[in-house]
Design an enzyme around this catalytic site. Structure first.
Site, mmCIF file in Angstrom:
data_model
loop_
_atom_site.group_PDB
_atom_site.id
_atom_site.type_symbol
_atom_site.label_atom_id
_atom_site.label_comp_id
_atom_site.label_asym_id
_atom_site.label_seq_id
_atom_site.Cartn_x
_atom_site.Cartn_y
_atom_site.Cartn_z
ATOM 1 N N LYS A 1 0.850 -1.205 0.000
ATOM 2 C CA LYS A 1 0.000 0.000 0.000
ATOM 3 C C LYS A 1 0.879 1.246 0.000
ATOM 4 O O LYS A 1 1.708 1.434 0.889
ATOM 5 C CB LYS A 1 -0.916 -0.015 1.235
ATOM 6 N N GLY B 1 -0.734 8.517 -0.960
ATOM 7 C CA GLY B 1 -0.490 9.609 -1.905
ATOM 8 C C GLY B 1 0.648 10.515 -1.508
ATOM 9 O O GLY B 1 1.425 10.972 -2.353
ATOM 10 N N GLY C 1 -4.230 11.225 -1.748
ATOM 11 C CA GLY C 1 -4.793 12.342 -0.983
ATOM 12 C C GLY C 1 -4.320 13.735 -1.355
ATOM 13 O O GLY C 1 -5.150 14.616 -1.649
ATOM 14 N N ASP D 1 -5.971 2.340 2.672
ATOM 15 C CA ASP D 1 -5.496 1.349 3.655
ATOM 16 C C ASP D 1 -6.528 0.235 3.821
ATOM 17 O O ASP D 1 -6.183 -0.938 3.927
ATOM 18 C CB ASP D 1 -5.240 2.022 5.010
ATOM 19 N N LYS E 1 -4.804 3.316 8.925
ATOM 20 C CA LYS E 1 -3.710 2.389 8.590
ATOM 21 C C LYS E 1 -3.629 1.256 9.626
ATOM 22 O O LYS E 1 -3.687 0.085 9.289
ATOM 23 C CB LYS E 1 -2.390 3.175 8.570
#
Length: 265
Positions: free
Chosen positions: A7, A10, A42, A161, A219
Site C-alpha cells: 500500500k 499519496g 490524498g 489502507d 492504517k
C-alpha cells in the site's frame, strides 16, 4: 509463491525513488513473491478540490465524500495517480496493468458505518479475485485504485489502507504499508524511536492516548482487521530506503510489524 500487497499513500507516492519500483520488479521477477500495489492519492485530490473550489473535510482520517467530491476522487485516483504508478514501473523495467476497484467489480463495496456523516465512503464487502489473478497470470503487476462499486453501479470512495487490507485478506497475503518514516515512532526521553513489533492491544491504547492520530488511524485499524481475518503479517516500512522491501521479504528486522499477540518490542 506468496502474495505481497503493497500500500502506497499519496503523500509518499509523489517522492518514492526509482529504487522502490526496482525492488517491486525484483520481487515480481523472483518467482517467490507476487507483488500487488494498492495506492492512495490524498494530496493530489486536495490540490484539485482546492483549484475547483470544492470544499472537503475529514472525520477520523476519512474524507467526507459527496457526488462532486467522488467525481474528482475517481478522476485523480483511477486516472492520474494510477497511470503514474504504472509508468514508474515501466520506466524501471517492469510490467504493470492499472485497474480501478470498479473494473470487473473488483472492489465490491457497501456504505461505511458512518455513511450519514461521510457520504459515499465505502467498506469492501467482497474482492473479485478473478480480476487480480487474471492480471497476474498475464505476467503483470496489478496496480489498484481504491474506488469501489456496488451491484446497483453506485461508486464509493474507499480509504486506500482499507482497500489494501481487503485485497490482502482475500489473497491471504502479507501486507506492507509504505511510509516515509521507518515505522511507528514513540517518544522515549525526548527521542523518537521505532517500535519493531507492536500488538493489537497496544495499538488501541496508542490510538486512545493520541500517540497514533490522523491518517495513521485507518492504517493501523486496517492492519488489525487484516490480522484478525487471514492476513499473516502486516508491516509499516520505509519505501525511501533502498532494498527495504527486499529486506522485509527476506525476514530482516525492518519497519514495524503489527501482530495480534500481546506486547511491544
Amino acid at each position: 509463491m506468496k502474495y505481497l500487497v503493497i500500500k502506497c499513500g499519496g503523500s509518499v507516492l509523489e517522492n518514492l525513488p526509482r529504487s522502490f519500483y526496482e525492488d517491486v520488479i525484483a520481487l515480481h521477477q523472483s518467482g517467490e513473491w507476487t507483488p500487488i500495489i494498492v495506492h492512495g492519492g490524498g494530496p493530489l485530490i486536495n490540490q484539485l478540490l482546492k483549484s475547483l473550489n470544492v470544499e472537503t473535510s475529514f472525520v477520523n482520517g476519512l474524507r467526507v465524500t459527496n457526488q462532486d467530491v467522488l467525481d474528482i476522487v475517481e478522476m485523480v485516483l483511477s486516472g492520474m495517480v494510477n497511470k503514474q504508478v504504472v509508468r514508474n514501473i515501466i520506466e524501471a523495467g517492469g510490467n504493470a496493468i492499472g485497474i480501478s476497484g470498479v473494473d470487473g467489480s473488483l472492489l465490491q463495496a457497501v456504505p461505511t458505518e458512518n455513511a450519514k456523516q461521510l457520504g459515499f465512503v465505502g467498506d469492501v464487502d467482497n474482492v473479485n479475485l478473478k480480476v487480480i489473478e487474471g492480471v497476474i497470470e498475464l505476467g503483470y503487476i496489478p496496480v489498484i485504485s481504491p474506488i469501489g462499486i456496488d451491484a446497483s453501479g453506485q461508486r464509493y470512495n474507499i480509504n486506500g489502507d482499507i482497500a489494501a487490507s481487503a485485497v490482502a485478506k482475500a489473497l491471504g497475503a502479507n501486507l506492507c504499508f509504505i511510509s516515509d518514516i521507518p515505522g511507528i515512532l514513540v517518544e522515549k526521553d525526548g527521542v523518537k524511536t521505532k517500535i519493531d513489533k507492536v500488538s493489537k492491544a497496544i495499538i488501541e491504547e496508542m490510538i486512545s492516548n493520541h500517540t497514533i492520530y490522523g491518517g495513521m488511524i485507518p492504517k493501523v485499524k486496517a492492519a488489525i482487521d487484516g490480522l484478525v481475518h487471514n492476513i499473516s503479517e502486516v508491516a509499516i516500512i520505509n519505501g525511501f530506503e533502498k532494498n527495504s522491501l527486499i529486506d522485509y521479504t527476506n525476514g530482516k528486522d525492518i519497519g514495524t510489524k503489527i501482530v495480534l499477540e500481546e506486547g511491544i518490542a
